[in-house]
Every structure is written in C-alpha cells, then in structure tokens.
Design an enzyme around this catalytic site. Structure first.
Site, PDB file in Angstrom:
ATOM      1  N   GLU A 141       4.407  -6.230   1.351  1.00  0.00           N
ATOM      2  CA  GLU A 141       3.824  -6.906   0.184  1.00  0.00           C
ATOM      3  C   GLU A 141       3.491  -5.548  -1.013  1.00  0.00           C
ATOM      4  O   GLU A 141       2.551  -5.344  -1.338  1.00  0.00           O
ATOM      5  CB  GLU A 141       2.488  -7.542   0.212  1.00  0.00           C
ATOM      6  CG  GLU A 141       2.515  -8.651   1.147  1.00  0.00           C
ATOM      7  CD  GLU A 141       1.246  -9.199   1.430  1.00  0.00           C
ATOM      8  OE1 GLU A 141       1.313 -10.641   1.452  1.00  0.00           O
ATOM      9  OE2 GLU A 141       0.291  -8.714   1.506  1.00  0.00           O
ATOM     10  N   PRO A 142       4.834  -4.847  -1.453  1.00  0.00           N
ATOM     11  CA  PRO A 142       4.756  -3.922  -2.075  1.00  0.00           C
ATOM     12  C   PRO A 142       4.300  -4.234  -3.393  1.00  0.00           C
ATOM     13  O   PRO A 142       4.928  -5.267  -3.938  1.00  0.00           O
ATOM     14  CB  PRO A 142       5.953  -3.287  -1.851  1.00  0.00           C
ATOM     15  CG  PRO A 142       6.882  -4.129  -1.682  1.00  0.00           C
ATOM     16  CD  PRO A 142       6.194  -5.058  -0.932  1.00  0.00           C
ATOM     17  N   GLY A 143       3.392  -3.586  -4.104  1.00  0.00           N
ATOM     18  CA  GLY A 143       3.136  -3.919  -5.653  1.00  0.00           C
ATOM     19  C   GLY A 143       3.465  -2.621  -6.315  1.00  0.00           C
ATOM     20  O   GLY A 143       4.230  -2.334  -6.988  1.00  0.00           O
ATOM     21  N   ARG A 144       2.373  -1.613  -5.914  1.00  0.00           N
ATOM     22  CA  ARG A 144       2.329  -0.262  -7.002  1.00  0.00           C
ATOM     23  C   ARG A 144       3.865   0.432  -6.739  1.00  0.00           C
ATOM     24  O   ARG A 144       4.467   0.808  -7.718  1.00  0.00           O
ATOM     25  CB  ARG A 144       1.467   0.518  -6.143  1.00  0.00           C
ATOM     26  CG  ARG A 144       1.236   1.906  -6.954  1.00  0.00           C
ATOM     27  CD  ARG A 144       0.196   2.911  -6.101  1.00  0.00           C
ATOM     28  NE  ARG A 144      -1.002   2.172  -5.756  1.00  0.00           N
ATOM     29  CZ  ARG A 144      -2.110   2.277  -6.503  1.00  0.00           C
ATOM     30  NH1 ARG A 144      -1.887   2.707  -7.550  1.00  0.00           N
ATOM     31  NH2 ARG A 144      -3.248   1.582  -5.798  1.00  0.00           N
ATOM     32  N   CYS A 160     -14.429   3.925 -27.212  1.00  0.00           N
ATOM     33  CA  CYS A 160     -15.881   4.269 -27.364  1.00  0.00           C
ATOM     34  C   CYS A 160     -16.651   4.571 -26.218  1.00  0.00           C
ATOM     35  O   CYS A 160     -17.417   3.606 -25.765  1.00  0.00           O
ATOM     36  CB  CYS A 160     -16.810   3.368 -28.338  1.00  0.00           C
ATOM     37  SG  CYS A 160     -16.054   3.627 -29.909  1.00  0.00           S
ATOM     38  N   GLU A 161     -16.137   5.214 -25.278  1.00  0.00           N
ATOM     39  CA  GLU A 161     -16.895   5.692 -23.994  1.00  0.00           C
ATOM     40  C   GLU A 161     -16.165   7.238 -23.866  1.00  0.00           C
ATOM     41  O   GLU A 161     -15.088   7.425 -23.849  1.00  0.00           O
ATOM     42  CB  GLU A 161     -15.962   4.920 -22.753  1.00  0.00           C
ATOM     43  CG  GLU A 161     -16.593   3.699 -22.807  1.00  0.00           C
ATOM     44  CD  GLU A 161     -17.742   3.108 -21.981  1.00  0.00           C
ATOM     45  OE1 GLU A 161     -17.964   4.334 -21.016  1.00  0.00           O
ATOM     46  OE2 GLU A 161     -18.299   2.230 -22.163  1.00  0.00           O
ATOM     47  N   GLY A 173       0.770  -1.192   0.105  1.00  0.00           N
ATOM     48  CA  GLY A 173      -0.029   0.028   0.022  1.00  0.00           C
ATOM     49  C   GLY A 173       0.622   1.337  -0.008  1.00  0.00           C
ATOM     50  O   GLY A 173       0.390   2.466   0.066  1.00  0.00           O
TER      51      GLY A 173
HETATM   52  C1  LIG Z   1      -2.888  -5.079  -3.502  1.00  0.00           C
HETATM   53  C2  LIG Z   1      -2.418  -5.861  -2.428  1.00  0.00           C
HETATM   54  C3  LIG Z   1      -1.086  -5.449  -2.037  1.00  0.00           C
HETATM   55  C4  LIG Z   1      -0.312  -4.552  -2.595  1.00  0.00           C
HETATM   56  O1  LIG Z   1      -0.765  -3.307  -2.768  1.00  0.00           O
HETATM   57  P1  LIG Z   1      -0.032  -1.976  -3.337  1.00  0.00           P
HETATM   58  O2  LIG Z   1      -0.818  -0.883  -2.948  1.00  0.00           O
HETATM   59  O3  LIG Z   1      -0.059  -2.169  -4.705  1.00  0.00           O
HETATM   60  O4  LIG Z   1       1.364  -1.905  -2.766  1.00  0.00           O
HETATM   61  C5  LIG Z   1      -0.381  -6.132  -1.182  1.00  0.00           C
HETATM   62  N1  LIG Z   1      -0.953  -7.129  -0.206  1.00  0.00           N
HETATM   63  C6  LIG Z   1      -2.445  -7.422  -0.485  1.00  0.00           C
HETATM   64  C7  LIG Z   1      -2.903  -8.439   0.244  1.00  0.00           C
HETATM   65  C8  LIG Z   1      -3.100  -6.822  -1.466  1.00  0.00           C
HETATM   66  O5  LIG Z   1      -4.236  -7.146  -1.895  1.00  0.00           O
END
Ligand SMILES: *Cc1c(COP(=O)(O)O)cnc(C)c1O
Length: 438
Positions: free
Chosen positions: A287-290, A359-360, A245
């Site tokens: 758990e970084p994604g973004r 087309c939106e 997050g």
């Molecule tokens: C989406 C998610 C993440 C990653 O969130 P980011 O905002 O992308 O860092 C990590 N853990 C869980 C369980 C998620 O659902």
C-alpha cells in the site's frame, strides 16, 4: 530529488515544461505533478512482483493525494486503491474507478460509510475492530450482500521513523493486537460470519521508512500468524498485505531504498518463511502512498517580501505555506527547494528561511536553505511535495487552496481548480438570529 532531465539550461522543467512557464500560465501557489514519475514509480513496484512470479496488488493509499484525475491515472496503471472515507470512496466512484479494486480502511468507519462500501461492492473491507464486525454483519444482512474482508493486525513492529507517523506498534489505535490473542478471537468471529469471506491479513508498520528490517520482521510475524491460524483453525489466508511506508528523498539527508529493494526483501523473506513452515505462497499486497505521489509533486510559489534581522536570519516569504503544506509546521518535515530559473546557483547565494504567508510563526516551509539571492516575483519550487501536502491543505486564514495540475509529455492540464474567494463563503449562511432577537 531532481533527475538530470528535470533541469534544462539551468531551468527547472516539469514533464517537459519550464516551471516558470507553468507559474505564468496557472498562477501560484501551484501544485504540479509529473505524471511520468508517478507511472515510473508504479511500474517499479509492479516489476518486482512480476519478475518474481508473485501474485500481487499495488494498492495506492489515497490519503497521500487523491482527486478524480489521480484515480483515473491509477486505474490506467491497474493500481488498486485504499480509501478511508465516504469522500474518497465517492471521488473514486466519480472517477469511474473499478470498485473491485478498492480496499476500505479505517479505525472508525461510520455505519453510513460501511453501507456505502457494501452497496458499491468494494473489493475488500479491512476490519479494524470488533465493533465494526457486528455493524458490517448487520448491514450485509439488510442488504442481502456478501463481502471479502481482511483482518488488520498490529504486529508490534516499530520501524524507525517519526513518532507521530508511526502506526505498527502494540499501543496503536489501528488493528487487532497480536500479542494478547485478539487476532485469534477476531478470526473465529469472522469465520463464523456467513456473509464475510476472510481473504487475507493486513498490517502496516509506519511511514517514511528507510530500511528493510521492519518489513522483514513484519513479514515473518505474518507468516507465523498464518501458520498459527492453519494449526489452530485450519484456515490459511490467501493474501498478506504488508502495508506501505516506503521512504522517499526529501533532502540529501534521506537515503531511501529503491522499490525493488523494499519489495524484493519482503518477497525473499516471505519465500523462505513459507517454505520453512510448509505453507502455500500467499499473494502479496502493498500500500504505497508517499512513494508514489511524493517524488512526483512540486510546489511552485512566488517570492513576495523579505526581511533581514541582522545577525539572526533573513526571511523570504512566499505566497503559500502551511495552508498548502502543513508538514513542516505539523511534524518538522524537511524539504529542499530550488529557484525555478536558476536551479544551480550561478551567482551570489545566501542563507535564508523560506516562510509562508500564514499568521503563525511556525509557518516556515524551510528553515535555513542556501539559495541564490531572491527577488520579488521569482518562482521558487519546493521539491517532493506530492504526498500529504495538498491532501492536508486547509483554508486557514481564509486562503483559497491552490490549483493542482498534471503535466506529461510537454502538456499540462488542471486536475483540481484553484479555489476562489467565492468558494470560501460557499457554505456560509447569514446570521439571522441577531435580527430576530434585536
Ligand atoms: C498511511 C498508510 C499507508 C501509506 O503509507 P505511506 O507512508 O504513504 O506509504 C498504507 N497503508 C495504511 C494502512 C496506511 O495507514
């Protein structure tokens, strides 16, 4: 969003190659990743833990962006991954990703997905609800297998972020509720499972978060839960997983904290809370994604048509849009963009709305942005599009999805091929009932 090295002679340069050259060579729309930026972000997270002597795992949330090459890059950097589907798990397997470093998440894992996870010996299954505990127990019995699990709790922390992408509050479809005693119930059930080993507790409070308060409250709540479980069940989790997050900069309005600030604060809170409660220091997983994929990604488009509605606005349309980046249309996400061969405007600029080709009416990438006067064929780069862009891409309007390329040290390679129109009908079958019933 742009580092100094990203601009040379007023040209946008990605991984050592001018963006216009990438657009010429690989065509547009094009999703480009600067691999060095991905590595640097990973290293920044890892460094905070090693400098503080904390056992850890950085577990990348695949949903932000996944493909075989991405998993191979993450494996090189010793990053773990979160997966949430058979598709992500299969992709990781195809990438040769070490299965012991995979965490399997999800609020509705199918039996087939659980079986696949058990057979592939994924590192951890993150338990989300009572139904899957029973299902998993049955599968483990059938397969004569064991597995490590974590318990996902919803800690009723709401970090400040957009409501649609918020998952930590009590009223959530994810995890066991901490306020009503469900977390105790699940721990008892799982401790009684001979084939499951509870290695930790997990929570995730939201996405695109800009301050540490939510993480501090979350960490304290998890330590309180550790203490409670120790007192009540004589059980202490070895790992606390605080989720992802961490916010990133999309526009100048965003003021994100550096990884070391976020993680540093989590560590400080954890150290003081466990000392207070006389608990052993657990390992910390994030758990970084973004924050790993987002800043490293750039979307390149070519300008097509434009139209001016006098006194209202000027639309400039590009050759992509909501099919490759649905975030603006889905939740009003804001982005910044530059013209690839004139990053800092040198001549006349104008206020335009950057529209897509779908087309939106809502297919607008950026509403109101001041850019140099654009001409057909020019390359526009939308910045920080690496997360939740391509991974949410669709074939809306039967448009093929763009190619994805990785660039590093002046070299570029295709990691996901551009779809063709033939790909679009690959799964289609002819209508034969019509013939038979004529
Ligand atoms: C989406 C998610 C993440 C990653 O969130 P980011 O905002 O992308 O860092 C990590 N853990 C869980 C369980 C998620 O659902």
């Amino acid at each position: 969003m742009l580092a100094k090295t990203d601009v040379q002679d007023n040209q946008l340069v990605i991984g050592g190659i001018p963006a216009t050259k990438l657009a010429d060579q690989f065509a547009t729309p094009l999703q480009v990743y600067d691999v060095a930026k991905i590595r640097a972000q990973i290293h920044a997270f890892q460094r905070v833990f090693t400098e503080n002597g904390i056992e850890y795992a950085v577990s990348y949330a695949s949903k932000a962006f996944a493909c075989i090459a991405m998993y191979q890059l993450l494996a090189q950097e010793h990053v773990h991954i979160d997966v949430v589907s058979a598709g992500e798990l299969f992709t990781a397997q195809q990438a040769g990703f070490p299965m012991g470093h995979v965490s399997f998440h999800g609020n509705n894992k199918s039996i087939a997905e659980l079986e696949m996870a058990v057979r592939l010996h994924v590192g951890v299954i993150i338990l989300d609800n009572f139904t899957e505990i029973k299902q998993l127990a049955t599968i483990l019995e059938q397969e004569a297998a064991t597995c490590d699990v974590m318990i996902r709790v919803s800690p009723a922390v709401s970090a400040h972020t957009h409501e649609f992408i918020q998952t930590g509050q009590q009223d959530s479809k994810f995890g066991f509720d901490m306020l009503t005693g469900q977390a105790d119930q699940v721990l008892q059930q799982v401790l009684a499972q001979p084939r499951m080993k509870v290695v930790g507790v997990h929570s995730h409070i939201g996405s695109q978060i800009f301050d540490t308060t939510g993480f501090q409250i979350e960490t304290k709540k998890l330590v309180d839960l550790m203490k409670h479980w120790q007192t009540k069940f004589d059980y202490v989790p070895a790992i606390i997983n605080v989720g992802g997050g961490f916010g990133i900069k999309y526009t100048d309005d965003d003021q994100p904290l550096a990884p070391e600030k976020f993680v540093g604060q989590i560590i400080t809170t954890l150290q003081s809370e466990v000392a207070k409660e006389k608990l052993p220091l657990p390992a910390v997983w994030i758990e970084p994604g973004r924050s790993i994929a987002g800043p490293a990604g750039t979307s390149l488009y070519r300008v097509g048509t434009s139209k001016t509605i006098p006194e209202v606005r000027k639309y400039v349309a590009v050759d992509g849009g909501m099919g490759d980046n649905i975030r603006p249309a889905l939740y009003g996400a804001k982005y910044d963009a530059v013209v690839a061969d004139e990053v800092r405007p040198t001549g006349k600029t104008e206020l335009v709305t950057l529209a897509g080709k779908y087309c939106e009416s809502g297919d607008v990438l950026i509403k109101n942005i001041e850019l140099p006067v654009l001409h057909t064929g020019q390359v526009v780069a939308v910045l920080a599009t690496g997360a939740y862009g391509y991974s949410m891409a669709s074939n809306y309007n039967r448009n093929p999805r763009p190619a994805v390329i990785f660039v590093e040290n002046g070299q570029a390679e295709v990691v996901v091929k551009r779809e063709t129109t033939a790909d679009l009908v690959r799964l289609d079958q002819p209508f034969t009932l019509g013939e038979a019933n004529k």
